[in-house]
Design a protein around this motif. Structure first.
Motif, short mmCIF file in Angstrom:
data_model
loop_
_atom_site.label_atom_id
_atom_site.label_comp_id
_atom_site.label_asym_id
_atom_site.label_seq_id
_atom_site.Cartn_x
_atom_site.Cartn_y
_atom_site.Cartn_z
N TRP A 142 0.84 -1.20 0.00
CA TRP A 142 0.00 0.00 0.00
C TRP A 142 0.87 1.25 0.00
N LEU A 143 0.36 2.32 -0.61
CA LEU A 143 1.00 3.62 -0.57
C LEU A 143 0.15 4.53 0.33
N VAL A 144 0.76 5.07 1.39
CA VAL A 144 0.05 5.95 2.31
C VAL A 144 1.07 6.86 2.99
N GLY A 145 0.65 8.06 3.35
CA GLY A 145 1.53 9.01 4.01
C GLY A 145 2.37 9.81 3.02
N LYS A 146 3.39 10.49 3.53
CA LYS A 146 4.26 11.30 2.68
C LYS A 146 5.10 10.38 1.79
N GLN A 147 5.15 10.68 0.50
CA GLN A 147 5.79 9.80 -0.47
C GLN A 147 7.20 10.28 -0.80
N THR A 148 8.07 9.32 -1.11
CA THR A 148 9.47 9.61 -1.42
C THR A 148 9.90 8.84 -2.66
N TYR A 149 11.04 9.24 -3.20
CA TYR A 149 11.71 8.42 -4.20
C TYR A 149 12.29 7.20 -3.48
N LYS A 150 12.76 6.24 -4.23
CA LYS A 150 13.24 5.00 -3.64
C LYS A 150 14.47 5.19 -2.76
N ASP A 151 15.20 6.29 -2.96
CA ASP A 151 16.36 6.56 -2.12
C ASP A 151 16.00 7.36 -0.87
N GLY A 152 14.70 7.63 -0.67
CA GLY A 152 14.26 8.36 0.51
C GLY A 152 14.07 9.85 0.29
N THR A 153 14.47 10.36 -0.87
CA THR A 153 14.28 11.78 -1.17
C THR A 153 12.80 12.10 -1.27
N PRO A 154 12.33 13.17 -0.66
CA PRO A 154 10.90 13.50 -0.73
C PRO A 154 10.44 13.67 -2.17
N PHE A 155 9.27 13.11 -2.48
CA PHE A 155 8.67 13.29 -3.80
C PHE A 155 7.79 14.53 -3.73
N THR A 156 8.19 15.59 -4.43
CA THR A 156 7.49 16.87 -4.34
C THR A 156 6.88 17.29 -5.66
N ILE A 157 5.89 18.17 -5.56
CA ILE A 157 5.20 18.72 -6.72
C ILE A 157 5.13 20.23 -6.55
N LYS A 158 5.46 20.97 -7.60
CA LYS A 158 5.28 22.43 -7.59
C LYS A 158 3.87 22.72 -8.06
N ILE A 159 3.09 23.43 -7.25
CA ILE A 159 1.67 23.59 -7.52
C ILE A 159 1.17 24.89 -6.90
N THR A 160 0.12 25.47 -7.48
CA THR A 160 -0.45 26.66 -6.86
C THR A 160 -1.15 26.28 -5.56
N LYS A 161 -1.16 27.18 -4.63
CA LYS A 161 -1.76 26.90 -3.33
C LYS A 161 -3.25 26.60 -3.45
N LYS A 162 -3.92 27.24 -4.40
CA LYS A 162 -5.36 27.02 -4.59
C LYS A 162 -5.62 25.66 -5.21
N ASP A 163 -4.77 25.23 -6.15
CA ASP A 163 -4.95 23.90 -6.74
C ASP A 163 -4.68 22.80 -5.71
N LEU A 164 -3.77 23.08 -4.80
CA LEU A 164 -3.46 22.10 -3.76
C LEU A 164 -4.63 21.96 -2.79
N ASP A 165 -5.20 23.09 -2.39
CA ASP A 165 -6.27 23.08 -1.39
C ASP A 165 -7.32 24.10 -1.81
N ALA A 166 -8.45 23.61 -2.27
CA ALA A 166 -9.50 24.48 -2.79
C ALA A 166 -10.04 25.45 -1.74
N SER A 167 -9.85 25.15 -0.46
CA SER A 167 -10.34 26.03 0.60
C SER A 167 -9.36 27.16 0.92
N TYR A 168 -8.18 27.16 0.29
CA TYR A 168 -7.18 28.20 0.55
C TYR A 168 -7.70 29.56 0.10
N SER A 169 -7.53 30.58 0.95
CA SER A 169 -8.04 31.92 0.63
C SER A 169 -6.96 32.99 0.81
N GLY A 170 -5.71 32.59 0.94
CA GLY A 170 -4.63 33.55 1.13
C GLY A 170 -4.10 34.08 -0.19
#
Length: 549
Positions: free
Chosen positions: A333-361
Motif C-alpha cells: 500500500w501507498l500511504v503518508g508522505k511519499q518519497t523516491y526510492k532513495d528516501g528523497t521527498p517526492f514533491t510537486i510544484k503547484i499553486t496553493k489554490k490547486d493544492l487546497d480548494a479552501s485556501y483563501s490567502g
C-alpha cells in the motif's frame, strides 16, 4: 517463460486477424475435419481465454470488490462518478439496469456460449473420439465452462443452464442448487482427463485447467455450500478433501516472496499459482490495476506512463487490518508522505489554490511533498464526492500489490501482471476455515494440519507473527490481508454473514451533506439482479427475489 506463453496465445489473434471479407478462402477446413491437430485445438480454444481476461479484472472485479470494504471509487468533483455506478455498488443500490450487472452477465454467458460452440466443433470433427488431443481438449473446455458457471452462480444465483450449441429454445432459470449440481457433476467427470502441472516444464499447463484447478474450484464451492444450497448443507469435510488433493500433489509451493506472486514478470515461474490469467499490455489486455489503483502522480518513481488515473483506493477500515509487525503485505500500500526510492521527498510544484480548494490567502506556488491520506472526507457538495483539489485526489490508500508494470503502454494503459484466480495460499486458508467450521484436521505429506498450522504457513511466508490459536474472525482478517483485490472479498463476507453489516464502512468521515449509506439487512442484496435487457430478450428468465419492485 511468460513471453513464450503469450506467444502461444498470440496464435489465436493471428488466426482471426483477417479483415478483408471478399477474399476467396484457401483453407480446406470444414466443420467435418477441423480441428485435426493439437495446434488446431489451441486456435479453437483460445477465444475462451481472451473472453476470460477481458472482464475479470475490470467489470467482474468491480462487482466483487467495490461492493465491499476492499475497494472504493468516490467521485472527485464529478470525475469518476460515471453515472453513479460506483456509489451504487458501495451503497448496495445496484439495479437490473446497472451497467456492470448487464456487462458481466453478457461476459459470462457469452463465454459459456463460446465454450458450447467449441465443444460442438470438437464433437463434429473428423478426429476419433479416442484421440488424446480431442479428449483432453474437451475436458479443458468443459472445465472452463464450469468455471464461468461458477462465476454466474456466485453473482446471480439462479441462472439458466445452457450446454448445447446452437441454442434452439429460450432457456429457463434454474435454481442455484441445480446450477451447483451441474458444475459439480461436470468437474468430477473431467478431472481425470486433465493434466497435472509438470514442475520441470510448467508452461503447457499454466493458465489452463489442470487437476489442481478443478480441486481448487470444488473446494471453493464446498466451502460456500451453505450459501449456495441453503443452511444445513455443510460440505466442510469435502472442502478439506479437495484442498488435500492440491496439497498432497506436491505441485504447488508458496513463493518465498509475497510480492513476486503479483509482479509484472510473474507467470509459470510462480510456484503457488494453480490457475491464473496471463495478462499482457498488448496481446492479452484487461489488467487495469496500475491504471486505476495506483497513485498516478507517482509515475516518475515507478517508470510507468503519466496518463494514469487516481480513481480507486481502499477504505480506512480495510487498510487498518494491515497492522501486523514485519508483515510484507503492509508494503503493498501507498500511504503518508511519499518519497523516491532513495528516501528523497517526492514533491510537486503547484499553486496553493490547486493544492487546497479552501485556501483563501495570497496567490502563489508552493512545493508540496505528495501525501496520501488514509481518510476519505466527503465534501457534501455532490453525492459520494471528496472534491478535486490535489489533497482530495490523494485521499484514499493506494495499492501496489500488482506492482506497476514498466511495460504498461500509453496506448492501452493495461499491465502485464498475471492475475491469479486460484493459488496455494487460498487453499491453506480454505482448509483452515473448513476445520474451524467443524471439519476434521487431516495429515498430508506426513504433517498433521489443523487451522493454526495452516494459517501459520501463510503468516510465515509474509514474515508476519505466527499464532497459537485462531478464530473465524481472525481467519477472515487473514484472508483480507492475503487475498485482497483477487475477487474473493464479497464471496467471503457473504459466507461470514458480514456483507450487509459492514455498511456504513467504519472509518469514513462524514462531512455535512454526505449521503451516508444506511445499515442494510436486506438478504436479497447478496445476489445481483438479472439484467432487464436479458429478461426482455428471454421471457423465461425469472428475476431474483427482492428486485421485482
Amino acid at each position: 517463460m511468460k513471453k513464450t506463453l503469450i506467444a502461444l496465445l498470440a496464435i489465436v489473434f493471428i488466426a482471426s486477424a483477417c479483415s478483408k471479407l471478399d477474399v476467396t478462402p484457401e483453407s480446406q477446413y470444414t466443420l467435418g475435419n477441423f480441428p485435426k491437430t493439437p495446434l488446431d485445438y489451441t486456435a479453437l480454444i483460445g477465444p475462451i481465454y481472451t473472453q476470460l481476461a477481458s472482464k475479470y479484472a475490470i467489470e467482474y472485479f468491480r462487482m466483487q470488490e467495490l461492493t465491499t470494504d476492499e475497494a472504493i471509487i468516490p467521485g472527485r468533483d464529478g470525475n469518476y462518478d460515471d453515472g453513479g455506478q460506483y456509489r451504487q455498488h458501495h451503497h448496495h443500490q445496484y439495479t437490473p439496469d446497472h451497467s456492470n450487472v448487464k456487462d458481466v452477465w453478457s461476459w459470462g454467458f457469452g463465454a459459456i456460449n463460446t465454450c458450447n460452440r467449441v465443444l460442438s466443433n470438437i464433437a463434429n470433427s473428423s478426429m476419433a473420439e479416442t484421440d488424446p488431443a480431442r479428449i483432453s481438449s474437451t475436458a479443458e473446455v468443459k472445465a472452463m465452462r464450469a468455471l464461468f458457471y461458477f462465476f454466474m452462480m456466485d453473482i446471480y444465483g439462479n441462472v439458466p443452464i445452457v450446454d448445447t450449441f446452437p441454442v434452439n429454445d429460450l432457456p429457463a432459470t434454474k435454481t442455484r442448487a441445480e446450477v451447483f449440481a451441474f458444475i459439480e457433476k461436470e468437474l468430477k467427470a473431467v478431472v481425470g482427463k486433465l493434466p497435472v502441472k509438470d514442475l520441470n516444464n510448467p508452461i503447457p499447463t499454466y493458465a489452463h485447467p489442470t487437476k489442481g484447478m478443478v480441486y481448487a474450484l470444488l473446494a471453493k464451492m464446498y466451502l460456500n455450500a451453505e450459501v449456495y444450497l441453503g443452511p444445513g448443507n455443510k460440505k466442510y469435510n469435502e472442502t478439506v478433501a479437495m484442498c488435500d488433493s492440491v496439497i498432497a500433489s506436491k505441485k504447488y509451493f508458496l513463493d518465498p516472496s509475497y510480492a513476486s506472486v503479483f509482479a509484472p514478470d510473474n507467470g509459470p515461474n510462480t510456484t503457488e499459482t494453480i490457475f491464473a490469467i496471463p495478462y499482457d499490455p498488448l496481446l492479452l489486455d484487461g489488467n487495469q490495476f496500475t491504471r486505476h489503483g495506483f497513485m498516478a502522480y507517482m509515475y516518475p518513481v515507478y517508470g510507468v506512463p503519466n496518463n494514469l488515473s487516481v480513481s480507486m483506493s481502499t477504505t480506512p477500515a480495510f487498510y487498518d487490518r494491515f497492522n501486523l509487525p514485519g508483515d510484507e503485505r503492509n508494503n503493498t500500500w501507498l500511504v503518508g508522505k511519499q518519497t523516491y526510492k532513495d528516501g528523497t521527498p517526492f514533491t510537486i510544484k503547484i499553486t496553493k489554490k490547486d493544492l487546497d480548494a479552501s485556501y483563501s490567502g495570497p496567490a502563489g506556488d508552493t512545493i508540496w511533498q505528495l501525501e496520501i491520506s488514509k481518510t476519505l472526507v466527503m465534501t457534501g457538495k455532490k453525492p459520494f464526492d471528496v472534491g478535486n483539489d490535489y489533497k482530495a485526489r490523494c485521499m484514499g490508500v493506494r495499492s501496489i500489490k500488482y506492482y506497476p508494470d514498466r511495460a504498461t503502454t500509453a496506448l492501452t494503459r493495461m499491465s502485464g501482471n498475471d492475475m491469479p484466480i486460484f493459488r496455494l495460499a487460498d487453499i491453506y486458508l480454505m482448509k483452515a476455515e473448513a476445520i474451524l467450521r467443524t471439519a476434521t484436521p487431516t495429515t498430508v505429506n506426513g504433517e498433521l494440519q489443523d487451522a493454526v498450522v495452516l494459517m501459520n504457513k501463510v503468516r510465515a511466508r509474509a514474515k508476519a507473527p505466527t499464532v497459537t490459536s485462531v478464530t473465524l474472525d481472525e481467519l477472515l482478517d487473514e484472508r483480507a490481508r492475503e487475498l485482497y483485490w483477487e475477487n474473493w472479498r464479497r464471496n467471503d463476507l457473504i459466507r461470514f454473514d458480514k456483507y450487509e453489516i459492514e455498511y456504513p464502512i467504519p472509518g469514513d468521515v462524514a462531512a455535512p451533506g454526505y449521503d451516508k449509506p444506511k445499515m442494510s439487512t436486506d438478504a436479497y442484496l447478496k445476489l445481483f439482479p438479472i439484467p432487464n435487457t436479458e429478461r426482455k430478450l428471454n421471457v423465461n428468465l425469472a428475476q431474483n427475489d427482492g428486485y421485482q419492485k
